[in-house]
Design an enzyme around this catalytic site. Structure first.
Site, PDB file in Angstrom:
ATOM      1  N   GLN A 104       0.851  -1.198   0.000  1.00 30.93           N
ATOM      2  CA  GLN A 104       0.000   0.000   0.000  1.00 30.93           C
ATOM      3  C   GLN A 104       0.883   1.243   0.000  1.00 30.93           C
ATOM      4  OE1 GLN A 104      -3.446  -0.732   3.032  1.00 30.93           O
ATOM      5  NE2 GLN A 104      -1.750  -2.063   3.586  1.00 30.93           N
ATOM      6  N   ASP A 107       6.054   4.873  -1.708  1.00 26.72           N
ATOM      7  CA  ASP A 107       7.381   5.506  -1.587  1.00 26.72           C
ATOM      8  C   ASP A 107       8.483   4.840  -2.407  1.00 26.72           C
ATOM      9  OD1 ASP A 107       8.054   3.174  -0.071  1.00 26.72           O
ATOM     10  OD2 ASP A 107       7.479   4.158   1.811  1.00 26.72           O
ATOM     11  N   HIS A 122      -1.657   1.079  -4.166  1.00 26.07           N
ATOM     12  CA  HIS A 122      -2.110   2.474  -4.073  1.00 26.07           C
ATOM     13  C   HIS A 122      -1.311   3.409  -4.973  1.00 26.07           C
ATOM     14  CE1 HIS A 122      -4.146   1.697   0.111  1.00 26.07           C
ATOM     15  NE2 HIS A 122      -4.767   1.133  -0.891  1.00 26.07           N
ATOM     16  N   GLY A 190       3.255  -4.225   9.002  1.00 27.18           N
ATOM     17  CA  GLY A 190       3.239  -2.765   9.173  1.00 27.18           C
ATOM     18  C   GLY A 190       2.041  -2.062   8.571  1.00 27.18           C
ATOM     19  N   ASN A 216       3.904  -6.531  13.348  1.00 27.77           N
ATOM     20  CA  ASN A 216       3.478  -5.157  13.651  1.00 27.77           C
ATOM     21  C   ASN A 216       3.966  -4.793  15.051  1.00 27.77           C
ATOM     22  OD1 ASN A 216       1.729  -2.757  14.185  1.00 27.77           O
ATOM     23  ND2 ASN A 216       0.662  -3.437  12.343  1.00 27.77           N
ATOM     24  N   VAL A 217       4.166  -3.512  15.305  1.00 34.26           N
ATOM     25  CA  VAL A 217       4.561  -3.100  16.659  1.00 34.26           C
ATOM     26  C   VAL A 217       3.417  -3.281  17.648  1.00 34.26           C
ATOM     27  CG1 VAL A 217       6.462  -1.502  16.138  1.00 34.26           C
ATOM     28  CG2 VAL A 217       4.093  -0.686  16.028  1.00 34.26           C
TER      29      VAL A 217
HETATM   30  P1  OAD Z   1      -1.393   3.072   8.995  1.00 35.98           P
HETATM   31  O1  OAD Z   1      -0.787   4.353   9.450  1.00 35.98           O
HETATM   32  O2  OAD Z   1      -2.878   2.961   9.020  1.00 35.98           O
HETATM   33  O3  OAD Z   1      -0.825   1.867   9.869  1.00 35.98           O
HETATM   34  C1  OAD Z   1       0.535   1.702  10.097  1.00 35.98           C
HETATM   35  C2  OAD Z   1       0.709   0.420  10.885  1.00 35.98           C
HETATM   36  O4  OAD Z   1       2.090   0.209  11.029  1.00 35.98           O
HETATM   37  C3  OAD Z   1       0.099   0.454  12.288  1.00 35.98           C
HETATM   38  O5  OAD Z   1      -0.632  -0.745  12.489  1.00 35.98           O
HETATM   39  C4  OAD Z   1       1.326   0.513  13.213  1.00 35.98           C
HETATM   40  O6  OAD Z   1       1.102  -0.179  14.432  1.00 35.98           O
HETATM   41  C5  OAD Z   1       2.352  -0.198  12.362  1.00 35.98           C
HETATM   42  N1  OAD Z   1       3.761   0.165  12.617  1.00 35.98           N
HETATM   43  C6  OAD Z   1       4.292   1.372  12.932  1.00 35.98           C
HETATM   44  N2  OAD Z   1       5.633   1.319  13.012  1.00 35.98           N
HETATM   45  C7  OAD Z   1       5.982   0.028  12.730  1.00 35.98           C
HETATM   46  C8  OAD Z   1       7.211  -0.675  12.643  1.00 35.98           C
HETATM   47  N3  OAD Z   1       8.391  -0.066  12.856  1.00 35.98           N
HETATM   48  N4  OAD Z   1       7.191  -1.996  12.348  1.00 35.98           N
HETATM   49  C9  OAD Z   1       6.006  -2.641  12.134  1.00 35.98           C
HETATM   50  N5  OAD Z   1       4.792  -2.029  12.200  1.00 35.98           N
HETATM   51  C10 OAD Z   1       4.787  -0.711  12.488  1.00 35.98           C
HETATM   52  O7  OAD Z   1      -0.801   2.791   7.530  1.00 35.98           O
HETATM   53  P2  OAD Z   1      -1.380   1.786   6.425  1.00 35.98           P
HETATM   54  O8  OAD Z   1      -1.926   0.560   7.038  1.00 35.98           O
HETATM   55  O9  OAD Z   1      -0.317   1.653   5.400  1.00 35.98           O
HETATM   56  O10 OAD Z   1      -4.119   5.089   1.797  1.00 35.98           O
HETATM   57  O11 OAD Z   1      -2.555   2.643   5.833  1.00 35.98           O
HETATM   58  C11 OAD Z   1      -3.286   2.098   4.777  1.00 35.98           C
HETATM   59  C12 OAD Z   1      -3.728   3.200   3.850  1.00 35.98           C
HETATM   60  O12 OAD Z   1      -4.410   4.202   4.605  1.00 35.98           O
HETATM   61  C13 OAD Z   1      -2.579   3.965   3.195  1.00 35.98           C
HETATM   62  O13 OAD Z   1      -2.100   3.340   2.035  1.00 35.98           O
HETATM   63  C14 OAD Z   1      -3.211   5.274   2.890  1.00 35.98           C
HETATM   64  C15 OAD Z   1      -3.929   5.516   4.184  1.00 35.98           C
HETATM   65  O14 OAD Z   1      -5.023   6.366   4.136  1.00 35.98           O
HETATM   66  C16 OAD Z   1      -4.357   6.101   0.964  1.00 35.98           C
HETATM   67  O15 OAD Z   1      -3.800   7.182   1.037  1.00 35.98           O
HETATM   68  C17 OAD Z   1      -5.350   5.754  -0.095  1.00 35.98           C
END
Ligand code: OAD
Length: 248
Positions: A104, A107, A122, A190, A216-217
């Protein structure tokens, strides 16, 4: 649930591995996630930045915000989680297995770490397109000199990402869906796993008979067979080491 040995053993035997990644994978490269403390959607309203209507209303604001993120991604480096996933792909493919990385993230850090079988669910921040004609361009990795930038066909340049209210590319969805037919291990890394249709892939992988593992953290609401809790940049290299030893 949290059984690294069982996960390593499943990984060792897997013939088809699919990974779904989200913003948490790039957190340790210094790029903010969307939700949670310090997340992009904490400080910014997505309806003002990440919808076609927002771009119609204020193309300069949207262009500037995405250009800042494009530049932040360009100067960041892949971290150990990206590198581990590229190694995992090489390992699975060299052993005659199948692999797909569904991300998703926009970058491009997976590709810069060496991943090849990447599906950008995405879209990408690196590519932009004329909002009238849809023609794609890859601008130089330097900040735009004006906002919005004129496109090649008389419209404005918009990022080639999927906004709220837009559909994922048919091609990306087809590849993702077909991967579920051969996948026996599905890793979710993540991502908060709440944004559809990507989030729905976890349940579909389970329904298709794959073992599901979350890295995931913090635990998310996703229903998975195993959870490995910790930063992806620490958990994934450890998992590869446990599954394949130094040969990984
Ligand atoms: P989120 O910000 O919703 O979630 C990030 C996840 O990463 C969370 O569950 C955190 O607990 C976890 N996390 C943070 N740091 C971490 C690490 N060092 N190691 C492992 N896990 C970690 O981001 P996405 O799930 O990517 O869409 O969000 C999905 C979509 O929502 C994105 O693509 C974007 C957003 O709105 C659009 O813009 C269409």
């Amino acid at each position: 649930m949290d059984d690294p040995e069982a996960v390593a053993s499943t990984l060792r035997r897997a013939r088809g591995v699919v990974v779904l990644t989200g913003a948490g994978v790039s957190a340790e490269s210094g790029l903010p996630t969307f939700r949670g403390d310090g997340g992009l959607w904490r400080g910014h309203d997505p309806t003002r930045l990440a919808t076609p209507e927002a771009f119609e209303r204020d193309p300069a604001l949207v262009s500037e915000w995405y250009d800042l993120r494009r530049m932040a991604a360009a100067v960041s480096e892949p971290n150990a989680a990206h590198v581990a996933m590229a190694e995992l792909e090489r390992h699975v493919v060299a052993a005659g297995g199948r692999f797909a990385l569904l991300t998703q993230n926009v970058d491009r850090l997976h590709q810069r770490a060496g991943s090849e079988r990447v599906v950008e669910l995405h879209g990408s921040l690196v590519v932009w397109r004329d909002h009238r004609s849809g023609r794609r361009v890859t601008p130089e990795p330097t900040p735009f000199r004006t906002h919005p930038m004129p496109g090649p066909d008389g419209g404005w340049l918009r990022p080639d990402v999927v906004w709220f209210g837009e559909y994922l590319s048919e091609e990306a969805l087809t590849v993702a869906t077909s991967a579920l037919t051969w996948c026996d291990l599905f890793l979710v890394v993540g991502t908060s796993a709440i944004v559809y249709p990507a989030a729905g892939l976890v349940g579909r992988a389970t329904a298709a008979g794959a073992v599901t593992v979350e890295v995931n953290v913090a635990a998310t609401p996703a229903h998975v067979d195993h959870r490995l809790v910790g930063p992806a940049a620490a958990v994934l290299p450890r998992l590869l080491e446990a599954a394949f030893g130094n040969a990984a």
